[in-house]
Design a protein around this motif. Structure first.
Motif, mmCIF file in Angstrom:
data_model
loop_
_atom_site.group_PDB
_atom_site.id
_atom_site.type_symbol
_atom_site.label_atom_id
_atom_site.label_comp_id
_atom_site.label_asym_id
_atom_site.label_seq_id
_atom_site.Cartn_x
_atom_site.Cartn_y
_atom_site.Cartn_z
ATOM 1 N N ARG A 15 0.427 -1.412 0.314
ATOM 2 C CA ARG A 15 -0.236 -0.067 0.362
ATOM 3 C C ARG A 15 0.794 1.346 0.202
ATOM 4 N N ILE A 16 1.642 1.758 1.068
ATOM 5 C CA ILE A 16 3.124 2.354 0.423
ATOM 6 C C ILE A 16 3.727 2.676 -0.579
ATOM 7 N N PHE A 17 3.915 1.790 -1.443
ATOM 8 C CA PHE A 17 4.825 1.429 -2.470
ATOM 9 C C PHE A 17 3.912 1.871 -3.436
ATOM 10 N N GLY A 18 2.666 2.128 -3.582
ATOM 11 C CA GLY A 18 1.200 2.123 -4.055
ATOM 12 C C GLY A 18 1.435 3.782 -4.270
ATOM 13 N N GLU A 19 1.089 3.749 -2.581
ATOM 14 C CA GLU A 19 0.452 5.116 -2.702
ATOM 15 C C GLU A 19 2.109 6.101 -3.462
ATOM 16 N N CYS A 20 3.010 5.907 -2.892
ATOM 17 C CA CYS A 20 4.074 6.652 -3.823
ATOM 18 C C CYS A 20 3.653 6.715 -4.805
ATOM 19 N N ALA A 21 3.560 5.921 -5.818
ATOM 20 C CA ALA A 21 3.487 5.393 -7.257
ATOM 21 C C ALA A 21 2.585 6.500 -7.747
ATOM 22 N N GLU A 22 1.371 6.239 -6.904
ATOM 23 C CA GLU A 22 -0.139 7.405 -7.663
ATOM 24 C C GLU A 22 0.055 9.376 -7.176
ATOM 25 N N ARG A 23 1.697 9.190 -6.133
ATOM 26 C CA ARG A 23 2.056 10.181 -5.770
ATOM 27 C C ARG A 23 2.372 10.847 -6.813
ATOM 28 N N LEU A 24 3.772 10.233 -7.295
ATOM 29 C CA LEU A 24 4.618 10.052 -8.493
ATOM 30 C C LEU A 24 3.852 10.270 -10.209
ATOM 31 N N GLY A 25 2.526 10.266 -9.995
ATOM 32 C CA GLY A 25 1.850 10.304 -11.276
ATOM 33 C C GLY A 25 1.531 8.512 -12.239
ATOM 34 N N GLN A 26 1.933 7.710 -11.744
ATOM 35 C CA GLN A 26 2.537 6.216 -11.819
ATOM 36 C C GLN A 26 1.322 5.592 -11.719
ATOM 37 N N SER A 27 0.242 4.357 -11.784
ATOM 38 C CA SER A 27 -0.090 3.425 -11.530
ATOM 39 C C SER A 27 -0.055 3.205 -10.713
ATOM 40 N N ALA A 28 -0.561 2.816 -9.439
ATOM 41 C CA ALA A 28 -0.332 2.247 -8.217
ATOM 42 C C ALA A 28 0.156 0.879 -8.238
ATOM 43 N N SER A 29 -0.596 0.236 -9.523
ATOM 44 C CA SER A 29 0.151 -1.360 -9.168
ATOM 45 C C SER A 29 1.774 -1.131 -10.226
ATOM 46 N N VAL A 30 2.300 0.036 -10.368
ATOM 47 C CA VAL A 30 3.924 0.245 -10.565
ATOM 48 C C VAL A 30 4.470 -0.387 -9.168
ATOM 49 N N GLY A 31 3.406 1.178 -8.110
ATOM 50 C CA GLY A 31 4.039 0.630 -7.450
ATOM 51 C C GLY A 31 3.942 -0.851 -6.467
ATOM 52 N N GLU A 32 3.414 -1.106 -6.232
ATOM 53 C CA GLU A 32 2.686 -2.424 -5.285
ATOM 54 C C GLU A 32 3.502 -3.356 -6.601
ATOM 55 N N ILE A 33 4.143 -3.515 -7.471
ATOM 56 C CA ILE A 33 5.449 -4.378 -8.130
ATOM 57 C C ILE A 33 6.818 -4.403 -7.751
ATOM 58 N N LEU A 34 7.355 -2.828 -7.918
ATOM 59 C CA LEU A 34 8.081 -2.360 -6.911
ATOM 60 C C LEU A 34 7.845 -2.865 -6.124
ATOM 61 N N SER A 35 7.347 -2.549 -4.502
ATOM 62 C CA SER A 35 7.513 -3.766 -3.535
ATOM 63 C C SER A 35 7.615 -4.865 -3.706
ATOM 64 N N GLY A 36 7.325 -5.630 -4.290
ATOM 65 C CA GLY A 36 7.901 -7.115 -4.662
ATOM 66 C C GLY A 36 8.597 -7.109 -4.689
ATOM 67 N N VAL A 37 9.459 -6.179 -5.871
ATOM 68 C CA VAL A 37 11.084 -6.373 -5.932
ATOM 69 C C VAL A 37 11.973 -5.560 -5.079
ATOM 70 N N PHE A 38 11.788 -4.937 -4.289
ATOM 71 C CA PHE A 38 12.405 -4.249 -3.162
ATOM 72 C C PHE A 38 12.006 -5.585 -2.147
#
Length: 145
Positions: A15-38
């Motif tokens: 959720r944290i990564f998804g919110e950060c991605a949305e604030r950067l203008g990206q889709s929440a799913s991008v942040g969710e995928i990046l959280s898995g990579v992290f």
């Protein structure tokens, strides 16, 4: 109880990564995928030192939760599918897909035909170059999109 803490931690991180991605203008799913990579990077670097990460990497309940998540994701996609819109966009999508395969195939064949020396295998070699360029255009297109 430990499994619930692990699931809660995963959901919170996602959720944290998804919110950060949305604030950067990206889709929440991008942040969710990046959280898995992290998280995978954390497990690779510190998995043997931190008990929480070590248990997370081998937890069978996490695997079941991931399977359920994939099931519900596919179910949601099926529920939100609008057959009328699919039919409307299918011809354009078909033409784009056909062009994405035929254009590299034909251009690769022509390019190879013009540069290869004359021999009995010239046609086969040119066709091979066309097919290789056609196949490798798919991952490049996916990466761009």
């Amino acid at each position: 109880m430990e499994i619930l803490a692990q699931l809660l931690g995963l959901l919170l991180l996602t959720r944290i990564f998804g919110e950060c991605a949305e604030r950067l203008g990206q889709s929440a799913s991008v942040g969710e995928i990046l959280s898995g990579v992290f998280l995978a990077g954390l497990i690779a670097l510190f998995g043997s030192q931190l008990t929480f990460l070590r248990n997370l990497a081998g937890a069978e309940a996490i695997e079941y939760a991931a399977t359920l998540g994939i099931f519900f994701l596919v179910l949601l996609a099926g529920i939100e599918m609008e057959p009328r819109r699919i039919v409307e966009a299918s011809m354009g999508a078909f033409l784009v897909a056909l062009g994405g395969m035929l254009l590299p195939l034909i251009l690769g064949f022509v390019l190879a035909w013009s540069f290869l020396p004359v021999s009995e295998l010239r046609f086969v070699q040119a066709a091979l170059v066309g097919v290789v360029l056609s196949i490798t255009s798919i991952p490049a297109t996916v990466k761009i999109f």
